[in-house]
Structures are given as structure tokens and as C-alpha cells.
Scaffold this active site. Structure first.
Site, PDB file in Angstrom:
ATOM      1  N   ASN A 155       0.818  -1.229   0.000  1.00 42.23           N
ATOM      2  CA  ASN A 155       0.000   0.000   0.000  1.00 42.23           C
ATOM      3  C   ASN A 155       0.843   1.267   0.000  1.00 42.23           C
ATOM      4  OD1 ASN A 155       0.741  -0.406   2.678  1.00 42.23           O
ATOM      5  ND2 ASN A 155      -1.158   0.432   3.486  1.00 42.23           N
ATOM      6  N   LYS A 178      12.288  -8.182   1.726  1.00 47.12           N
ATOM      7  CA  LYS A 178      11.299  -8.948   0.951  1.00 47.12           C
ATOM      8  C   LYS A 178      10.069  -8.044   0.784  1.00 47.12           C
ATOM      9  CE  LYS A 178       7.745 -11.721   0.218  1.00 47.12           C
ATOM     10  NZ  LYS A 178       6.833 -10.848  -0.531  1.00 47.12           N
ATOM     11  N   PRO A 179       9.886  -7.485  -0.421  1.00 42.65           N
ATOM     12  CA  PRO A 179       8.751  -6.587  -0.636  1.00 42.65           C
ATOM     13  C   PRO A 179       7.494  -7.365  -1.027  1.00 42.65           C
ATOM     14  CG  PRO A 179      10.078  -6.685  -2.614  1.00 42.65           C
ATOM     15  CD  PRO A 179      10.714  -7.641  -1.629  1.00 42.65           C
ATOM     16  N   ALA A 180       6.359  -6.668  -1.065  1.00 45.70           N
ATOM     17  CA  ALA A 180       5.095  -7.297  -1.454  1.00 45.70           C
ATOM     18  C   ALA A 180       5.154  -7.722  -2.918  1.00 45.70           C
ATOM     19  CB  ALA A 180       3.949  -6.318  -1.251  1.00 45.70           C
ATOM     20  N   SER A 181       4.515  -8.840  -3.227  1.00 46.83           N
ATOM     21  CA  SER A 181       4.575  -9.378  -4.592  1.00 46.83           C
ATOM     22  C   SER A 181       3.750  -8.558  -5.585  1.00 46.83           C
ATOM     23  CB  SER A 181       4.105 -10.830  -4.609  1.00 46.83           C
ATOM     24  OG  SER A 181       5.016 -11.609  -3.881  1.00 46.83           O
ATOM     25  N   GLY A 231       2.486  -4.988   7.743  1.00 51.76           N
ATOM     26  CA  GLY A 231       1.465  -5.722   6.995  1.00 51.76           C
ATOM     27  C   GLY A 231       0.298  -6.055   7.898  1.00 51.76           C
ATOM     28  N   GLU A 253       4.514  -3.458  12.509  1.00 55.02           N
ATOM     29  CA  GLU A 253       3.573  -2.375  12.182  1.00 55.02           C
ATOM     30  C   GLU A 253       2.383  -3.040  11.496  1.00 55.02           C
ATOM     31  OE1 GLU A 253       3.812   0.791  12.907  1.00 55.02           O
ATOM     32  OE2 GLU A 253       5.873   0.821  13.633  1.00 55.02           O
ATOM     33  N   CYS A 287      -3.075   2.174   6.485  1.00 54.96           N
ATOM     34  CA  CYS A 287      -3.284   1.579   7.820  1.00 54.96           C
ATOM     35  C   CYS A 287      -3.825   2.592   8.817  1.00 54.96           C
ATOM     36  CB  CYS A 287      -1.980   0.968   8.313  1.00 54.96           C
ATOM     37  SG  CYS A 287      -0.647   2.166   8.336  1.00 54.96           S
ATOM     38  N   GLU A 386     -11.177  -3.993   9.739  1.00 54.13           N
ATOM     39  CA  GLU A 386     -10.468  -3.048   8.877  1.00 54.13           C
ATOM     40  C   GLU A 386     -11.031  -3.186   7.456  1.00 54.13           C
ATOM     41  OE1 GLU A 386      -6.295  -3.978   8.264  1.00 54.13           O
ATOM     42  OE2 GLU A 386      -5.768  -1.864   8.221  1.00 54.13           O
TER      43      GLU A 386
HETATM   44  P1  NAP Z   1       0.038  -8.854   4.240  1.00 53.10           P
HETATM   45  O1  NAP Z   1      -0.777  -9.802   3.475  1.00 53.10           O
HETATM   46  O2  NAP Z   1       0.316  -9.128   5.666  1.00 53.10           O
HETATM   47  O3  NAP Z   1       1.407  -8.704   3.410  1.00 53.10           O
HETATM   48  C1  NAP Z   1       2.436  -7.872   3.838  1.00 53.10           C
HETATM   49  C2  NAP Z   1       3.771  -8.507   3.478  1.00 53.10           C
HETATM   50  O4  NAP Z   1       3.882  -9.752   4.139  1.00 53.10           O
HETATM   51  C3  NAP Z   1       3.935  -8.789   1.982  1.00 53.10           C
HETATM   52  O5  NAP Z   1       5.284  -8.602   1.626  1.00 53.10           O
HETATM   53  C4  NAP Z   1       3.572 -10.261   1.900  1.00 53.10           C
HETATM   54  O6  NAP Z   1       4.159 -10.912   0.784  1.00 53.10           O
HETATM   55  C5  NAP Z   1       4.169 -10.760   3.194  1.00 53.10           C
HETATM   56  N1  NAP Z   1       3.605 -12.028   3.651  1.00 53.10           N
HETATM   57  C6  NAP Z   1       2.408 -12.586   3.370  1.00 53.10           C
HETATM   58  N2  NAP Z   1       2.305 -13.797   3.957  1.00 53.10           N
HETATM   59  C7  NAP Z   1       3.468 -14.008   4.616  1.00 53.10           C
HETATM   60  C8  NAP Z   1       3.978 -15.086   5.387  1.00 53.10           C
HETATM   61  N3  NAP Z   1       3.276 -16.193   5.611  1.00 53.10           N
HETATM   62  N4  NAP Z   1       5.230 -14.965   5.913  1.00 53.10           N
HETATM   63  C9  NAP Z   1       5.965 -13.864   5.693  1.00 53.10           C
HETATM   64  N5  NAP Z   1       5.540 -12.816   4.955  1.00 53.10           N
HETATM   65  C10 NAP Z   1       4.299 -12.887   4.436  1.00 53.10           C
HETATM   66  O7  NAP Z   1      -0.568  -7.398   4.244  1.00 53.10           O
HETATM   67  P2  NAP Z   1      -1.083  -6.566   2.996  1.00 53.10           P
HETATM   68  O8  NAP Z   1      -2.451  -7.000   2.687  1.00 53.10           O
HETATM   69  O9  NAP Z   1      -0.066  -6.570   1.933  1.00 53.10           O
HETATM   70  O10 NAP Z   1      -1.063  -5.089   3.621  1.00 53.10           O
HETATM   71  C11 NAP Z   1      -2.157  -4.537   4.222  1.00 53.10           C
HETATM   72  C12 NAP Z   1      -2.036  -4.595   5.737  1.00 53.10           C
HETATM   73  O11 NAP Z   1      -0.867  -3.906   6.159  1.00 53.10           O
HETATM   74  C13 NAP Z   1      -3.180  -3.862   6.384  1.00 53.10           C
HETATM   75  O12 NAP Z   1      -3.658  -4.618   7.481  1.00 53.10           O
HETATM   76  C14 NAP Z   1      -2.549  -2.562   6.859  1.00 53.10           C
HETATM   77  O13 NAP Z   1      -3.229  -1.954   7.929  1.00 53.10           O
HETATM   78  C15 NAP Z   1      -1.172  -3.003   7.211  1.00 53.10           C
HETATM   79  N6  NAP Z   1      -0.240  -1.857   7.201  1.00 53.10           N
HETATM   80  C16 NAP Z   1       0.225  -1.389   8.397  1.00 53.10           C
HETATM   81  C17 NAP Z   1       1.070  -0.295   8.435  1.00 53.10           C
HETATM   82  C18 NAP Z   1       1.576   0.240   9.744  1.00 53.10           C
HETATM   83  O14 NAP Z   1       2.492   1.071   9.725  1.00 53.10           O
HETATM   84  N7  NAP Z   1       1.050  -0.192  10.879  1.00 53.10           N
HETATM   85  C19 NAP Z   1       1.458   0.315   7.246  1.00 53.10           C
HETATM   86  C20 NAP Z   1       0.972  -0.178   6.039  1.00 53.10           C
HETATM   87  C21 NAP Z   1       0.121  -1.289   6.036  1.00 53.10           C
HETATM   88  P3  NAP Z   1       3.330 -11.217  -0.572  1.00 53.10           P
HETATM   89  O15 NAP Z   1       2.942  -9.881  -1.104  1.00 53.10           O
HETATM   90  O16 NAP Z   1       4.317 -11.915  -1.420  1.00 53.10           O
HETATM   91  O17 NAP Z   1       2.154 -12.048  -0.193  1.00 53.10           O
END
Ligand code: NAP
Length: 483
Positions: A155, A178-181, A231, A253, A287, A386
């Protein structure tokens, strides 16, 4: 690494761009048009462990550099990033969807973390402690933790990376990212900034690919001393469980569910404008964006009417078009989630004031109309989950205590906002809100110089500010006997 071709060797280990050992690749789409933009290398455990090895080998030299040397390189990265602002912003909008103006803003914000930590590198002070013993002297010295694994979301695909890299590298740590895919191209462009700024080989490594496999490697590998993750709360919990086996440090975070409380004495125009910006920036995929709005009974009608009037002027579409203010959602799953929350609320008695359905226009992308609902109650999913999309629910309240109780009634604790012109109320309410970040008449609290982070299930640790670099050091305590 060749960003001009369709296939990008996106794995960067010990200064070399390479493909995944398996030869696996994955496509990157433009969420506005559904066009395939590029394909990147889809690595896994092997690449993650190789990258950790490279980061480990680079650590002794990098951590031994003076703070000034590390700071100088971070300044270079900061300037290089700003020079490439337009190019990186365009890549970001193309793969993530947010309007170009927001993407430019994100690159500036991302660069500001490099500037701040170029400065903080030189201010990482220790302590001397007045000793209770005449023949002993006590010191505390900060030392870099070691190899850091950083996992980042789509995001804010630029600033969520530099908010980790800036302090980790400034402190003397080496990193595997490791960035998001869904947004690997922005990550590649950022790593290229560090490469071109002259960071030594192995100090920063990039592994794109299978999240579960790479995450497992990070958790299992004893050489990874800290995982810094941004994430979802679900993946954050998974990393906590997995890191328990070798007592690995974590900085998390996670998700949010931010309330905005608009009191009767608020500057109404400001509250309307800020609520719109908070909710619809990045199409609600932030977030800290407002997930629910509590408006005092006496002003709800005025607030709602003004808000919808302004919302009607906001243009939805492809973020690459300059006039567009709201872009697409990241994928089909995100569209479904917003639709589910809208349907759930309407089935429980909410009133649809504006929007309410998926939208395509002439595009093929993942759009959802900016949506406002009123007559909202606590039983509706949008008030406890959320959303991560452009749905703005308005609920009314009568008493200050009632608004605070509703705002705090959640597992999340990232950001909360209040609008009032009464200074006594502002302080009173701020102190009672159980959140890591509070915005008073402000919905943009993030700044490189300030500590950002949640409480409860929104995470642990801080990013940004003086506190952000402390996450990446061990405070070594020294007791010295003297004659
Ligand atoms: P996500 O599904 O948790 O993914 C975030 C990252 O984690 C991606 O790089 C993802 O890789 C990786 N990931 C997924 N499954 C994993 C696993 N089993 N082991 C290790 N890494 C894994 O979150 P998202 O949907 O991308 O992001 C949205 C969330 O982030 C929301 O809940 C938002 O509130 C939160 N967020 C929080 C903040 C903050 O500062 N608190 C800031 C921004 C976003 P892949 O892309 O390859 O799946």
C-alpha cells in the site's frame, strides 16, 4: 536487472542482480487496466538464505564504518531518490494504482526517512550511569543488532521500505528486504537507488518471491537477528509464533481501524475536508486511514451533506491521469471485501448515501465507487473490521464519554483522530484514546522525525523519529572496575 525489458531479474544478492534458482517468475499487473506490466523473479528459501549469508558477511565491515561514513551514503541515497522522483512515482502508480500526485508525495516522504536517518546516524548516543559503587563505572553503548530481515506491504511500497532501511543501515545493520509481490518494481527501483549511491555489496539485499517460504527462512535462520514487518495483523501473529523458537526480535507495524470523532464544536469545514482526505487517500488502503466516523448528533446532517457534496467532485480513474484523485483497489479480493461490508451494513439497516458498487468506467481495473453510509450501528462489520477500501460509515453520538468508549472498543490501536476547537476537550479525549498515534484536527500524523507505531493488535515498536533507530541497536551495558 533490466527494468526496460518485460522480464526483470529482481533478486539482488551480494551486489548481483539475478533470477530465482528455480527459474520461477510472476507477473505484475496494473490494477487500473489489468495490463501485465512486467514479470519478476519468484525466489524462495534458497535465495532468502543466500541473501542472509551475504548480509552476514557484509556486517563486520559495514558496522565498523564510522557513523559519518554511513550517514554520507544515506545522504547520497536521499538525493538520488529525489532526482528519480518522477520515474519512481510513475512505476509506483503503474503497479499500485494510487494517483500520481500521491505517488510523488510518497517518494518525497520515502526520501525524508533517508535524510532523517542520515542525520540520526550521527546522534546515536550511549549513556554513562552514576555508579553506586566507588570502584566501578557503568556505561551503555548502542551496537547494531546484526542482520535484519524486512518484510513490506504494497500500500506504501516506497515509504514502508525506507522507513525500515534508513534506520537499520544508519545503525550499522545489514538488511535482506522482501517486498510485497504486487509491487516489486518500486522495491527494485529503490534498491537500485542504494546500489547507485555506492552502498557496499551485501549491505542491502533484495529477495522477491514466495512470502511463506521466504518468511520461514527468515524465522528459522539464526543469523537473522530481527524481523521488521509491516502488513496485516494475521501475518504479524504468524511471524511472532515462528520467531519464538529462537527468540528472534520483532518489530511489527500491523493493521488499524482508525476512528474519527467530530465534536459539535469542531471546525466543520476542516473536519469534512480532513475526513475525505483520510478516508479516500490511496483509495482507503492506508493503515491509519479513517475506518469509522463518529459525528455529534447535532451536526451530523450538515457534516454528511457537505462531505457528499465535495466527494461528488472527486474523480475516480486511472492514477496516471493527472486529474484523478481516487484510484483503483489493489485486487479483486479487495473489491469483494468492500462490497461485503457495504452489503452487510445495508442488510442491517444502514442507509446508502453515496456510491455502493464496483465501478469500471472504460477501464478493466479493480475500482469501487467511493461510498458513504449513515444510520450505522456497532453490529455492522465495517465498525469492527479493517475495510482497506473506500467505504465511509457515519455513526452519531451524544456524549463525549460515549464517543471515547466506541472509539476504544476494538482490538486495534494504531491511529485515532478528533476534531474540536475546545482545547480542554482535545487534551481530555486525547489522553483517554487507547492508540499509539493521535491526530487532533489533523489526519496526516506520519513524519520522518516522529515515532509511528501502534498498540494492542496494531503492533509493537516504532518507526520514524529518534525511537525508530533504537529498534535496530542492542544497548550493551558495560560495568568497569577501576583501582
Ligand atoms: P500482508 O498480506 O500481511 O502482506 C504484507 C507482506 O507480508 C507482503 O510482503 C507479503 O508478501 C508478506 N507475507 C504474506 N504472507 C506471509 C507469510 N506467511 N510470511 C511472511 N511474509 C508474508 O498485508 P497486505 O495485505 O499486503 O497489507 C495490508 C495490511 O498492512 C493492512 O492490514 C494494513 O493496515 C497493514 N499496514 C500497516 C502499516 C503500519 O504502519 N502499521 C502500514 C501499512 C500497512 P506477498 O505480497 O508476497 O504475499
Amino acid at each position: 536487472m533490466e527494468l526496460d525489458g518485460r522480464l526483470v531479474n529482481s533478486i539482488f544478492i551480494n551486489g548481483e542482480w539475478q533470477a530465482a534458482a528455480s527459474g520461477n517468475i510472476k507477473d505484475v499487473y496494473n490494477p487500473s487496466t489489468m495490463e501485465k506490466i512486467k514479470a519478476f523473479s519468484y525466489g524462495g528459501k534458497t535465495e532468502a538464505n543466500e541473501a542472509v549469508e551475504a548480509a552476514k558477511a557484509a556486517f563486520p565491515l559495514w558496522s565498523a564504518k564510522t557513523a559519518r561514513e554511513r550517514s554520507t551514503l544515506l545522504y547520497k541515497a536521499y538525493h538520488t531518490m529525489l532526482e528519480r522522483k518522477e520515474a519512481i512515482a510513475t512505476i509506483l502508480t503503474t503497479e499500485q494504482g494510487k494517483p500520481l500526485a500521491e505517488a510523488r508525495g510518497e517518494i518525497e516522504s520515502a526520501a525524508s526517512y533517508l535524510l532523517w536517518y542520515a542525520e540520526e546516524a550521527n546522534r546515536l548516543y550511549g549513556e554513562t550511569i552514576p555508579s553506586s559503587h566507588p570502584h566501578k563505572r557503568f556505561f551503555v553503548i548502542p551496537q547494531p543488532i546484526g542482520v535484519i530481515a524486512a518484510i513490506t506491504p504494497w500500500n506504501f511500497p516506497a515509504s514502508m521500505i525506507t522507513r525500515k532501511l534508513g534506520p537499520a543501515l544508519a545503525a550499522g545493520c545489514t538488511v535482506v528486504l522482501k517486498p510485497a509481490s504486487q509491487t516489486p518494481l518500486t522495491a527494485i527501483a529503490i534498491v537500485k537507488v542504494f546500489e547507485d549511491a555506492g552502498f557496499p555489496k551485501g549491505v542491502l539485499n533484495l529477495v522477491t518471491g514466495d512470502a511463506a517460504a521466504i518468511g520461514d527462512a527468515f524465522m528459522e535462520n539464526e543469523d537473522v537477528r530481527l524481523i521488521t514487518f509491516t502488513g496485516s495483523t494475521a501475518v504479524g501473529k504468524l511471524l511472532m509464533r515462528g520467531s519464538a523458537a529462537n527468540v528472534k526480535k520483532l518489530s511489527l507495524e500491523l493493521g488499524g481501524h482508525a476512528p474519527i470523532i467530530v465534536f459539535a464544536d469542531a471546525d466543520l469545514d476542516l473536519a469534512v475536508k480532513m475526513s475525505l482526505l483520510s478516508k479516500f487517500r490511496n483509495c482507503g488502503q492506508t493503515c491509519i486511514c479513517a475506518n469509522r466516523i463518529y459525528v455529534h448528533d447535532s451536526i451530523e446532517k450538515d457534516f454528511r451533506e457537505k462531505l457528499i457534496k465535495q466527494l461528488k467532485l472527486m474523480k475516480l480513474g486511472n492514477g496516471l491521469e493527472e486529474q484523478v484523485e481516487i484510484g483503483p483497489l489493489i485486487d479483486e479480493h479487495a473489491v469483494r471485501k468492500v462490497k461485503e461490508q457495504v452489503d452487510d451494513a445495508l442488510s442491517k439497516g444502514a442507509i446508502l448515501e453515496y456510491g455502493g458498487k464496483a465501478w469500471n468506467g472504460e477501464l478493466q481495473g479493480h475500482f469501487f465507487e467511493p461510498t458513504v453510509i449513515s444510520n450505522v450501528t456497532d453490529e455492522m462489520k465495517v465498525m469492527s473490521e479493517e475495510t482497506f477500501g473506500p467505504l465511509l460509515p457515519i455513526q452519531t453520538f451524544d456524549q463525549e464519554a460515549e464517543a471515547i468508549a466506541k472509539a476504544n472498543d476494538t482490538q486495534y490501536g494504531l491511529a485515532a483522530y478528533l476534531f474540536t476547537e475546545n482545547i480542554h476537550r482535545a487534551l481530555r479525549v486525547m489522553e483517554k484514546l487507547e492508540y499509539g498515534i493521535i491526530g487532533i484536527n489533523d489526519v496526516f500524523p506520519a513524519a520522518a522525525e516522529a515515532p509511528f507505531g501502534g498498540i494492542k493488535q496494531s503492533g509493537q515498536g516504532k518507526e520514524g523519529g529518534r525511537e525508530g533507530i533504537i529498534e535496530f541497536v542492542e544497548m550493551k551495558y558495560v560495568s568497569m572496575g577501576i583501582k
